[in-house]
Design a protein around this motif. Structure first.
Motif, short mmCIF file in Angstrom:
data_model
loop_
_atom_site.label_atom_id
_atom_site.label_comp_id
_atom_site.label_asym_id
_atom_site.label_seq_id
_atom_site.Cartn_x
_atom_site.Cartn_y
_atom_site.Cartn_z
N VAL A 1 -3.77 4.81 8.41
CA VAL A 1 -3.90 5.44 7.10
C VAL A 1 -3.89 4.36 6.00
CG1 VAL A 1 -2.56 6.81 5.47
CG2 VAL A 1 -3.08 7.74 7.71
N GLY A 2 -3.10 3.32 6.21
CA GLY A 2 -3.04 2.22 5.24
C GLY A 2 -4.36 1.49 5.07
N ASP A 3 -5.21 1.51 6.10
CA ASP A 3 -6.53 0.86 5.99
C ASP A 3 -7.36 1.57 4.92
OD1 ASP A 3 -5.62 -0.55 8.17
OD2 ASP A 3 -6.98 0.38 9.62
N ILE A 4 -7.26 2.90 4.92
CA ILE A 4 -8.01 3.70 3.94
C ILE A 4 -7.45 3.44 2.54
CG2 ILE A 4 -8.52 6.06 3.18
CD1 ILE A 4 -8.44 6.89 6.15
N GLY A 5 -6.12 3.53 2.41
CA GLY A 5 -5.48 3.33 1.11
C GLY A 5 -5.78 1.97 0.53
N ALA A 6 -5.70 0.95 1.38
CA ALA A 6 -5.94 -0.42 0.89
C ALA A 6 -7.38 -0.58 0.42
CB ALA A 6 -5.62 -1.42 2.00
N ALA A 7 -8.32 -0.01 1.17
CA ALA A 7 -9.74 -0.12 0.79
C ALA A 7 -9.99 0.55 -0.57
CB ALA A 7 -10.62 0.50 1.87
N ILE A 8 -9.38 1.72 -0.76
CA ILE A 8 -9.55 2.44 -2.03
C ILE A 8 -8.90 1.65 -3.17
CG2 ILE A 8 -8.84 4.51 -3.31
CD1 ILE A 8 -9.17 6.07 -0.64
N GLN A 9 -7.66 1.25 -2.95
CA GLN A 9 -6.91 0.54 -4.00
C GLN A 9 -7.62 -0.77 -4.41
OE1 GLN A 9 -2.89 -0.50 -2.91
NE2 GLN A 9 -2.35 -1.02 -5.02
N ASN A 10 -8.09 -1.52 -3.42
CA ASN A 10 -8.76 -2.78 -3.72
C ASN A 10 -10.00 -2.55 -4.56
OD1 ASN A 10 -6.83 -4.17 -2.31
ND2 ASN A 10 -8.02 -4.32 -0.42
N THR A 11 -10.78 -1.54 -4.18
CA THR A 11 -12.00 -1.25 -4.93
C THR A 11 -11.67 -0.90 -6.38
OG1 THR A 11 -12.96 -0.37 -2.90
CG2 THR A 11 -14.07 0.20 -4.95
N VAL A 12 -10.68 -0.07 -6.56
CA VAL A 12 -10.32 0.40 -7.91
C VAL A 12 -9.76 -0.74 -8.75
CG1 VAL A 12 -8.68 1.87 -9.15
CG2 VAL A 12 -9.91 2.79 -7.17
N GLU A 13 -8.84 -1.49 -8.19
CA GLU A 13 -8.15 -2.52 -8.98
C GLU A 13 -9.07 -3.71 -9.28
OE1 GLU A 13 -4.36 -3.14 -7.04
OE2 GLU A 13 -3.63 -1.18 -7.73
N ARG A 14 -10.01 -3.96 -8.38
CA ARG A 14 -10.99 -5.02 -8.61
C ARG A 14 -11.78 -4.76 -9.89
NH1 ARG A 14 -13.34 -4.96 -3.55
NH2 ARG A 14 -15.03 -3.65 -4.25
N HIS A 15 -11.94 -3.50 -10.24
CA HIS A 15 -12.68 -3.15 -11.44
C HIS A 15 -11.77 -2.90 -12.64
CE1 HIS A 15 -15.78 -2.44 -8.35
NE2 HIS A 15 -16.58 -2.84 -9.30
N GLY A 16 -10.49 -3.19 -12.48
CA GLY A 16 -9.57 -3.11 -13.62
C GLY A 16 -9.00 -1.73 -13.89
N PHE A 17 -9.20 -0.79 -12.98
CA PHE A 17 -8.65 0.55 -13.15
C PHE A 17 -7.42 0.73 -12.27
CE2 PHE A 17 -13.31 1.85 -14.01
CZ PHE A 17 -13.17 1.60 -15.35
N SER A 18 -6.75 1.88 -12.38
CA SER A 18 -5.56 2.07 -11.54
C SER A 18 -5.66 3.36 -10.71
CB SER A 18 -4.29 2.04 -12.37
OG SER A 18 -4.29 3.09 -13.29
N VAL A 19 -4.98 3.31 -9.58
CA VAL A 19 -4.96 4.41 -8.63
C VAL A 19 -3.74 5.29 -8.91
CG1 VAL A 19 -4.39 4.90 -6.22
CG2 VAL A 19 -6.17 3.25 -6.75
N ILE A 20 -3.95 6.59 -9.01
CA ILE A 20 -2.83 7.51 -9.19
C ILE A 20 -1.99 7.50 -7.89
CG2 ILE A 20 -2.21 9.93 -9.61
CD1 ILE A 20 -3.63 8.52 -12.01
N ARG A 21 -0.69 7.39 -8.05
CA ARG A 21 0.22 7.35 -6.89
C ARG A 21 0.80 8.72 -6.55
NH1 ARG A 21 -1.56 2.25 -8.17
NH2 ARG A 21 -0.12 0.61 -7.53
N LYS A 22 0.98 9.53 -7.58
CA LYS A 22 1.75 10.76 -7.41
C LYS A 22 1.06 11.78 -6.50
CE LYS A 22 4.09 14.33 -10.08
NZ LYS A 22 5.44 14.23 -9.53
N PHE A 23 -0.27 11.73 -6.44
CA PHE A 23 -0.99 12.69 -5.60
C PHE A 23 -1.80 11.93 -4.56
CE2 PHE A 23 -0.42 14.52 -9.80
CZ PHE A 23 0.26 15.69 -9.48
#
Ligand code: MG
Length: 248
Positions: free
Chosen positions: A144-166
């Motif tokens: 599951v962490g592979d999916i989360g890491a891929a999403i987070q990296n994509t988002v943060e690379r562009h300067g945005f943030s990933v919602i944690r609460k949901f």
């Protein structure tokens, strides 16, 4: 817990997923300045009623009072359809779930209304890209962490943030099943995905900070800093041939 589903069950979910997608496409065509978020829900209900045996999965789920969620601008998810009027330049996230023959699918898109800001366009593009990056990791044996890491990296690379609460979730005979599928995490960590599992991957991304505030209605989640937020979601089967998107 998410159980492995067979071909027959996946076929049913695929049919529900196709319906969800085709309804979303029709909602998109009708989405324009001047209509209310409640109008969008009414359109959904009228379209869905043409499909025998299919039901709005969100209605009454944990007490949720509507058929779909419509979240505008700084609203992240769980926007309750209301008399709120959509305006030019808004971004509108529509999240729909369908129950069919005892099985569930869940999918969401964020749409633009008229001309939107440059940052809104970028946010939508990045969130879609993050979803695709997450889906690519959804294979038997992956964590599951592979999916989360891929999403987070994509988002943060562009300067945005990933919602944690949901987070995303297993799905099948129930709308929400274990495991949770966070949109952040570390490669190689967390629950291991197995063939036949179905998961809903659903990045929620904010232009600003990821802190969340719940509105007085008890449901609508907004960014605390009032920055724009987008949400895309697909229901994805884990197969030996790779990820299979059921909500296409
Ligand atoms: Mg979901």
């Amino acid at each position: 817990m998410s159980e492995a589903l067979g071909g027959e069950e996946l076929k049913i979910m695929r049919k529900a997923g196709k319906t969800a997608t085709s309804i979303l496409r029709r909602l998109k065509k009708n989405l324009r300045a001047g209509i209310s978020t409640k109008d969008i829900e009414e359109l959904f209900d009228s379209y869905l009623s043409r499909y025998p045996g299919m039901e709005a999965a969100f209605k009454g789920f944990n007490g949720y009072p509507a058929s779909i969620c419509v979240s505008v601008n700084d609203e992240i998810i769980h926007g309750i359809p209301s008399s709120r009027i959509i305006k030019q330049g808004d971004i509108v996230s529509v999240d729909v779930g369908i129950k069919y023959k005892g099985l569930y699918v869940d999918t969401a898109y964020t749409y633009t209304v008229g001309r939107v800001s440059k940052v809104a366009k970028k946010l939508i593009k990045v969130t879609m890209k993050a979803l695709r990056a997450g889906i690519r990791r959804a294979k038997p044996g992956a964590k599951v962490g592979d999916i989360g890491a891929a999403i987070q990296n994509t988002v943060e690379r562009h300067g945005f943030s990933v919602i944690r609460k949901f987070v995303g979730h297993g799905i099948g005979r129930k709308l929400h099943l274990v495991p949770e599928i966070p949109n952040f995490g570390r490669k190689g960590q967390g629950y291991q995905l197995k063939e036949g599992m179905v998961i809903a991957i659903e990045p929620m991304v904010a232009v600003g900070d990821y802190q969340v505030r719940i509105s007085d209605d008890g449901w609508t989640a907004k960014t605390q800093d009032k920055s724009l937020s987008a949400h895309f979601e697909h229901t994805v089967a884990i197969t030996r041939w790779g990820p299979k998107i059921l909500t296409h």
